[in-house]
Design a protein around this motif. Structure first.
Motif, PDB file in Angstrom:
ATOM      1  N   GLU A 282       3.330   0.890  12.050  1.00  0.00           N
ATOM      2  CA  GLU A 282       4.211   0.102  11.174  1.00  0.00           C
ATOM      3  C   GLU A 282       3.986  -1.390  11.379  1.00  0.00           C
ATOM      4  O   GLU A 282       3.927  -2.156  10.407  1.00  0.00           O
TER       5      GLU A 282
ATOM      6  N   LYS B 281       2.807   8.267   6.967  1.00  0.00           N
ATOM      7  CA  LYS B 281       2.327   6.900   7.263  1.00  0.00           C
ATOM      8  C   LYS B 281       0.934   6.688   6.696  1.00  0.00           C
ATOM      9  O   LYS B 281       0.628   5.620   6.151  1.00  0.00           O
TER      10      LYS B 281
ATOM     11  N   GLN C 142       1.233   6.144   3.063  1.00  0.00           N
ATOM     12  CA  GLN C 142       1.742   4.787   2.820  1.00  0.00           C
ATOM     13  C   GLN C 142       0.600   3.772   2.841  1.00  0.00           C
ATOM     14  O   GLN C 142       0.536   2.886   1.982  1.00  0.00           O
TER      15      GLN C 142
END
Length: 186
Positions: A30, A64, A67
């Motif tokens: 992230e 993730k 993303q």
């Protein structure tokens, strides 16, 4: 801080503390994503591939990756990757579902509601279904890409979400799912 944590934990190995490594690496992903260091974020995700992850944990890693692919790859590539991952979890959908399949999915949700309003039918989850929740994580992360590729697939995703919540209860408040389903229904 995450670099220090990764150094303290040591290299990713099969016999490592999976839960702690997963959290540190996902937070590292992230942070790299927010810095637009997409190659670095993907490298962190690749490091997690050697771990024996449960379905929900694997779903978090795949979400993730989706993303990152959503901003670095063509929509079709991202969609193909995400659909392959949900296929591995048991959801087999075509990339371009027919209108009749979409209508059938809407009908199934309406039948599950059985004339009850959504407030009565949807209750908080008492038990977590890791596999089903992993599918939801991947599908929801893929929503922006799906909207650019195939609108019918977006309806199937919403119907899947509603069916999951009606069968297992909701994990997060279902207002958005209900609103989107209602929009598709009418």
């Amino acid at each position: 801080y995450f670099a220090i944590a990764r150094r303290v934990l040591g290299p990713v190995r099969v016999d490592s503390d999976v839960a702690t490594l997963l959290e540190v690496y996902l937070l590292s992903v992230e942070a790299a994503f927010l810095r637009k260091s997409f190659d670095c974020a993907l490298a962190f995700l690749d490091a997690l591939d050697v771990l024996p992850l449960q379905d929900l944990q694997r779903g978090r890693v795949v979400a993730k990756r989706v993303q990152i692919f959503a901003v670095t790859q063509a929509p079709e590539v991202t969609l193909d990757y995400a659909m392959a991952q949900v296929r591995a979890l048991g959801v087999r959908w075509p990339a371009s579902p027919s209108l009749s399949r979409v209508r059938f999915a809407i009908w199934r949700v309406l039948r599950m509601l059985g004339g009850r309003d959504a407030r009565e039918a949807l209750q908080p989850s008492r038990v977590i279904d890791g596999r089903g929740l992993a599918v939801l994580l991947v599908l929801r992360q893929n929503a922006a890409v799906v909207g650019r590729v195939d609108g019918h697939l977006a309806v199937l995703i919403t119907c899947y979400s509603m069916q999951y919540q009606l069968n297992h209860g909701y994990v997060v408040h279902p207002a958005f799912s209900v609103a989107v389903f209602a929009a598709y229904r009418y």
